[in-house]
Every structure is written in structure tokens, then in C-alpha cells.
Design a protein around this motif. Structure first.
Motif: not given
Length: 137
Positions: A12-22, A56-61
Motif C-alpha cells: 500500500e505504501l509503495l502504491c501511494k508513494y511510487q518510489p522509483k529511480l530518481i 534514502v538509498t534512491l536519493i543518495e544514488k
């Protein structure tokens, strides 16, 4: 009984925020806003903590690749850039770097960051602390 990770809640959280490579600054700002929101929530669930770690991992990358210092960049110029992006003043960093005099000397290039300051800035700005290491290190 210790809490257990709930895959459905995480989904549910993943669907709400939809994180992906930045790939853009706008996407990075969105991810930073979500991280900041999560940071201010008391008692994160295991699923929220996992989302936080992922972001945080995606942001750092992204920041390591996008903001990687070029030849003209210095640790002080990188700090100035990050401060500008967050609309921060030097006095906002006293808890991380020390006195106003110390901060002024760092920003003027008269003093280098020590290891503790580099680590603190990396954590604060959610970037690789190596950005603040002396250029000859």
C-alpha cells in the motif's frame, strides 16, 4: 510479541508513494519531501521504515551521480549549494559544525571539514559524506 513486517501494508505504501529511480531534481525534491515527512512521524512502522530506507538509498544514488563534484567543486562550494537548495543560512548549521566562526572559516576555505562534521553533514543532507572530505584526501 515483536512487530512483524506486513507485506500488504508495504505494498500500500509503495502504491501511494511510487518510489522509483530518481532522474531529475524535481523527482529528488519529491523523494526528499517524503523522507522528511517520514522523519517527523513518531514511531514509524516496519513498513514505513523500509520505505524510508529505500527512498534514502534512491536519493543518495541520484545525488552521488548528479551532484558529484567536478574539478572546480570544493567541499565548501558543495555545502553552499546544498544550503541554497534547502534555503538554509550558516547559522542553521551551528549544531552540526560548531560556532559561527568555524562555519565562516569553512565557507571561506580557511578551514576543512573534520571527519565528524563530514559525517554529520552527510546525514543531515542525506548525501555521501565524502562530498565534504578535503579535496586532497
Amino acid at each position: 510479541m515483536s512487530p512483524t513486517f506486513n507485506p500488504d501494508k508495504y505494498q500500500e505504501l509503495l502504491c501511494k508513494y511510487q518510489p522509483k529511480l530518481i532522474k531529475t531534481e524535481a523527482e529528488n525534491e519529491r523523494a526528499l519531501a517524503i523522507v522528511e515527512e517520514l522523519m517527523h512521524r513518531p514511531n514509524l512502522s516496519l513498513e514505513e521504515d523500509e520505505l524510508y530506507s529505500l527512498l534514502v538509498t534512491l536519493i543518495e544514488k541520484f545525488e552521488r551521480e548528479y551532484y558529484s563534484p567536478g574539478r572546480s567543486s570544493t567541499p565548501a562550494s558543495i555545502l553552499l549549494f546544498l544550503m541554497e537548495q534547502r534555503d538554509l543560512e550558516a547559522t542553521d548549521l551551528i549544531d552540526l559544525l560548531g560556532s559561527e566562526t568555524t562555519i565562516a572559516e569553512i565557507l571561506e576555505g580557511k578551514r576543512e571539514f573534520n571527519s565528524q562534521q563530514s559525517q554529520a553533514l552527510g546525514a543531515f543532507f542525506q548525501v555521501d559524506p565524502a562530498l565534504f572530505y578535503p579535496t586532497n584526501a
